[in-house]
Design a protein around this motif. Structure first.
Motif, PDB file in Angstrom:
ATOM      1  N   MET A  59       0.864  -1.183   0.000  1.00 50.91           N
ATOM      2  CA  MET A  59       0.000   0.000   0.000  1.00 50.91           C
ATOM      3  C   MET A  59       0.900   1.231   0.000  1.00 50.91           C
ATOM      4  SD  MET A  59      -2.957  -0.965   2.799  1.00 50.91           S
ATOM      5  CE  MET A  59      -1.813  -1.197   4.160  1.00 50.91           C
ATOM      6  N   PRO A  60       0.440   2.321  -0.595  1.00 51.66           N
ATOM      7  CA  PRO A  60       1.261   3.538  -0.573  1.00 51.66           C
ATOM      8  C   PRO A  60       1.314   4.122   0.841  1.00 51.66           C
ATOM      9  CG  PRO A  60      -0.851   3.940  -1.659  1.00 51.66           C
ATOM     10  CD  PRO A  60      -0.790   2.477  -1.356  1.00 51.66           C
ATOM     11  N   GLY A  61       2.461   4.660   1.181  1.00 49.93           N
ATOM     12  CA  GLY A  61       2.600   5.325   2.474  1.00 49.93           C
ATOM     13  C   GLY A  61       3.058   4.399   3.584  1.00 49.93           C
ATOM     14  N   MET A  62       2.420   3.263   3.724  1.00 52.68           N
ATOM     15  CA  MET A  62       2.744   2.327   4.795  1.00 52.68           C
ATOM     16  C   MET A  62       2.412   0.919   4.327  1.00 52.68           C
ATOM     17  SD  MET A  62       1.236   2.213   8.719  1.00 52.68           S
ATOM     18  CE  MET A  62       2.090   3.649   9.328  1.00 52.68           C
ATOM     19  N   THR A  63       3.363   0.010   4.466  1.00 46.16           N
ATOM     20  CA  THR A  63       3.102  -1.378   4.064  1.00 46.16           C
ATOM     21  C   THR A  63       2.185  -2.039   5.089  1.00 46.16           C
ATOM     22  OG1 THR A  63       4.961  -2.322   5.300  1.00 46.16           O
ATOM     23  CG2 THR A  63       5.410  -1.563   3.027  1.00 46.16           C
ATOM     24  N   GLY A  64       1.663  -3.180   4.699  1.00 43.73           N
ATOM     25  CA  GLY A  64       0.823  -3.935   5.623  1.00 43.73           C
ATOM     26  C   GLY A  64       1.569  -4.325   6.886  1.00 43.73           C
ATOM     27  N   ILE A  65       2.827  -4.743   6.730  1.00 47.91           N
ATOM     28  CA  ILE A  65       3.632  -5.113   7.896  1.00 47.91           C
ATOM     29  C   ILE A  65       3.804  -3.920   8.820  1.00 47.91           C
ATOM     30  CG2 ILE A  65       5.927  -5.841   8.668  1.00 47.91           C
ATOM     31  CD1 ILE A  65       6.098  -7.400   5.970  1.00 47.91           C
ATOM     32  N   GLU A  66       4.123  -2.765   8.245  1.00 46.98           N
ATOM     33  CA  GLU A  66       4.302  -1.553   9.056  1.00 46.98           C
ATOM     34  C   GLU A  66       3.009  -1.203   9.786  1.00 46.98           C
ATOM     35  OE1 GLU A  66       7.737   0.617   6.317  1.00 46.98           O
ATOM     36  OE2 GLU A  66       5.614   1.039   5.927  1.00 46.98           O
ATOM     37  N   PHE A  67       1.882  -1.335   9.094  1.00 41.10           N
ATOM     38  CA  PHE A  67       0.598  -1.057   9.743  1.00 41.10           C
ATOM     39  C   PHE A  67       0.349  -2.023  10.895  1.00 41.10           C
ATOM     40  CE2 PHE A  67      -3.960  -2.032  10.122  1.00 41.10           C
ATOM     41  CZ  PHE A  67      -4.390  -0.815  10.636  1.00 41.10           C
ATOM     42  N   LEU A  68       0.520  -3.319  10.631  1.00 40.01           N
ATOM     43  CA  LEU A  68       0.262  -4.319  11.665  1.00 40.01           C
ATOM     44  C   LEU A  68       1.202  -4.130  12.856  1.00 40.01           C
ATOM     45  CD1 LEU A  68      -0.350  -7.417   9.377  1.00 40.01           C
ATOM     46  CD2 LEU A  68      -2.068  -6.072  10.615  1.00 40.01           C
ATOM     47  N   GLU A  69       2.444  -3.786  12.585  1.00 39.49           N
ATOM     48  CA  GLU A  69       3.402  -3.523  13.663  1.00 39.49           C
ATOM     49  C   GLU A  69       2.993  -2.277  14.451  1.00 39.49           C
ATOM     50  OE1 GLU A  69       8.232  -3.055  14.232  1.00 39.49           O
ATOM     51  OE2 GLU A  69       7.341  -2.518  12.300  1.00 39.49           O
ATOM     52  N   SER A  70       2.507  -1.257  13.769  1.00 41.03           N
ATOM     53  CA  SER A  70       2.169   0.007  14.428  1.00 41.03           C
ATOM     54  C   SER A  70       0.961  -0.111  15.360  1.00 41.03           C
ATOM     55  CB  SER A  70       1.916   1.103  13.389  1.00 41.03           C
ATOM     56  OG  SER A  70       0.662   0.925  12.745  1.00 41.03           O
ATOM     57  N   VAL A  71       0.087  -1.085  15.130  1.00 40.95           N
ATOM     58  CA  VAL A  71      -1.113  -1.198  15.967  1.00 40.95           C
ATOM     59  C   VAL A  71      -0.859  -1.993  17.250  1.00 40.95           C
ATOM     60  CG1 VAL A  71      -2.642  -1.024  13.962  1.00 40.95           C
ATOM     61  CG2 VAL A  71      -2.101  -3.277  14.889  1.00 40.95           C
ATOM     62  N   ILE A  72       0.244  -2.723  17.314  1.00 44.32           N
ATOM     63  CA  ILE A  72       0.497  -3.599  18.464  1.00 44.32           C
ATOM     64  C   ILE A  72       0.502  -2.858  19.800  1.00 44.32           C
ATOM     65  CG2 ILE A  72       2.196  -5.155  19.532  1.00 44.32           C
ATOM     66  CD1 ILE A  72       2.867  -6.126  16.677  1.00 44.32           C
ATOM     67  N   PRO A  73       1.174  -1.707  19.936  1.00 47.13           N
ATOM     68  CA  PRO A  73       1.195  -1.058  21.255  1.00 47.13           C
ATOM     69  C   PRO A  73      -0.190  -0.664  21.786  1.00 47.13           C
ATOM     70  CG  PRO A  73       2.910  -0.140  19.853  1.00 47.13           C
ATOM     71  CD  PRO A  73       2.052  -1.024  18.978  1.00 47.13           C
ATOM     72  N   ASP A  74      -1.046  -0.150  20.920  1.00 45.84           N
ATOM     73  CA  ASP A  74      -2.371   0.304  21.359  1.00 45.84           C
ATOM     74  C   ASP A  74      -3.451  -0.757  21.234  1.00 45.84           C
ATOM     75  OD1 ASP A  74      -1.457   2.882  22.031  1.00 45.84           O
ATOM     76  OD2 ASP A  74      -1.625   3.515  19.939  1.00 45.84           O
ATOM     77  N   TYR A  75      -3.284  -1.688  20.306  1.00 49.93           N
ATOM     78  CA  TYR A  75      -4.288  -2.724  20.046  1.00 49.93           C
ATOM     79  C   TYR A  75      -3.598  -4.092  19.919  1.00 49.93           C
ATOM     80  CZ  TYR A  75      -6.693   1.589  18.918  1.00 49.93           C
ATOM     81  OH  TYR A  75      -7.206   2.858  18.983  1.00 49.93           O
ATOM     82  N   PRO A  76      -3.086  -4.623  21.028  1.00 51.22           N
ATOM     83  CA  PRO A  76      -2.335  -5.885  20.947  1.00 51.22           C
ATOM     84  C   PRO A  76      -3.208  -7.129  20.771  1.00 51.22           C
ATOM     85  CG  PRO A  76      -2.501  -5.175  23.224  1.00 51.22           C
ATOM     86  CD  PRO A  76      -3.111  -4.077  22.381  1.00 51.22           C
ATOM     87  N   ASP A  77      -4.494  -7.028  21.082  1.00 47.93           N
ATOM     88  CA  ASP A  77      -5.340  -8.222  21.105  1.00 47.93           C
ATOM     89  C   ASP A  77      -5.807  -8.735  19.746  1.00 47.93           C
ATOM     90  OD1 ASP A  77      -5.076  -8.322  23.859  1.00 47.93           O
ATOM     91  OD2 ASP A  77      -6.852  -7.090  24.192  1.00 47.93           O
ATOM     92  N   PRO A  78      -6.157  -7.881  18.789  1.00 45.10           N
ATOM     93  CA  PRO A  78      -6.630  -8.433  17.511  1.00 45.10           C
ATOM     94  C   PRO A  78      -5.574  -9.329  16.856  1.00 45.10           C
ATOM     95  CG  PRO A  78      -7.091  -6.091  17.623  1.00 45.10           C
ATOM     96  CD  PRO A  78      -6.216  -6.425  18.795  1.00 45.10           C
ATOM     97  N   ILE A  79      -6.043 -10.381  16.239  1.00 42.41           N
ATOM     98  CA  ILE A  79      -5.169 -11.300  15.523  1.00 42.41           C
ATOM     99  C   ILE A  79      -4.918 -10.714  14.134  1.00 42.41           C
ATOM    100  CG2 ILE A  79      -4.870 -13.666  14.714  1.00 42.41           C
ATOM    101  CD1 ILE A  79      -5.019 -13.314  17.814  1.00 42.41           C
TER     102      ILE A  79
END
Length: 154
Positions: A59-79
């Motif tokens: 995706m432009p701007g942020m890859t899927g991996i970067e997005f998934l990594e970025s959500v871990i601190p605030d939203y660690p529970d979703p798979i």
């Protein structure tokens, strides 16, 4: 799988066609939330109780991996599931190591396979949640027992 429980799935992809195809395939089975960017995905996470996050890798701007990594601190529970049309072993390794990804699925997805993986991801989500609640209960009981033991020893 308990049909009384609604599974909230967030799918992030910059290709509107993929978002529409995903909604059309799974809207009867899951509560679907979609976003065309990482920013839209974050806004949805702020408002909704998401159980499974699926992100496209490219995706432009942020890859899927970067997005998934970025959500871990605030939203660690979703798979987290990474979905991509490209086979890149570095992306797979990064997804597992950085984004704590449960599954790496190639596009075009098979509806039955993706549905099963979403359901399995939700089972893991539910088991983790149940484990956290049990641990919290055990800690409370442990504190109560320690208090009672101290009272008897005094």
């Amino acid at each position: 799988m308990n049909s009384d429980i609604s599974i909230n799935v967030l799918y992030i992809d910059d290709e509107v066609y993929n978002l529409n195809a995903f909604k059309a395939s799974f809207r009867m089975k899951f509560n679907i939330f979609t976003g065309e960017s990482a920013e839209q995905g974050m806004k949805i996470l702020e408002k909704e109780n998401i159980h499974v996050i699926i992100a496209d890798q490219r995706m432009p701007g942020m890859t899927g991996i970067e997005f998934l990594e970025s959500v871990i601190p605030d939203y660690p529970d979703p798979i987290r599931i990474l979905l991509t049309g490209y086979e890149d072993i570095t992306a797979v390794i990064d997804a597992i190591n950085r984004g704590e990804v449960y599954k790496y699925i190639r596009k075009p997805w098979n509806d039955d396979n993706l549905r099963i993986n979403i359901e399995k991801a939700f089972e893991i989500y539910s088991l983790r949640k149940e484990n956290k609640e049990l641990i919290e209960s055990l800690l409370i009981v442990n504190k109560q027992l320690q208090f009672l033991l101290r009272q008897n020893l005094l």
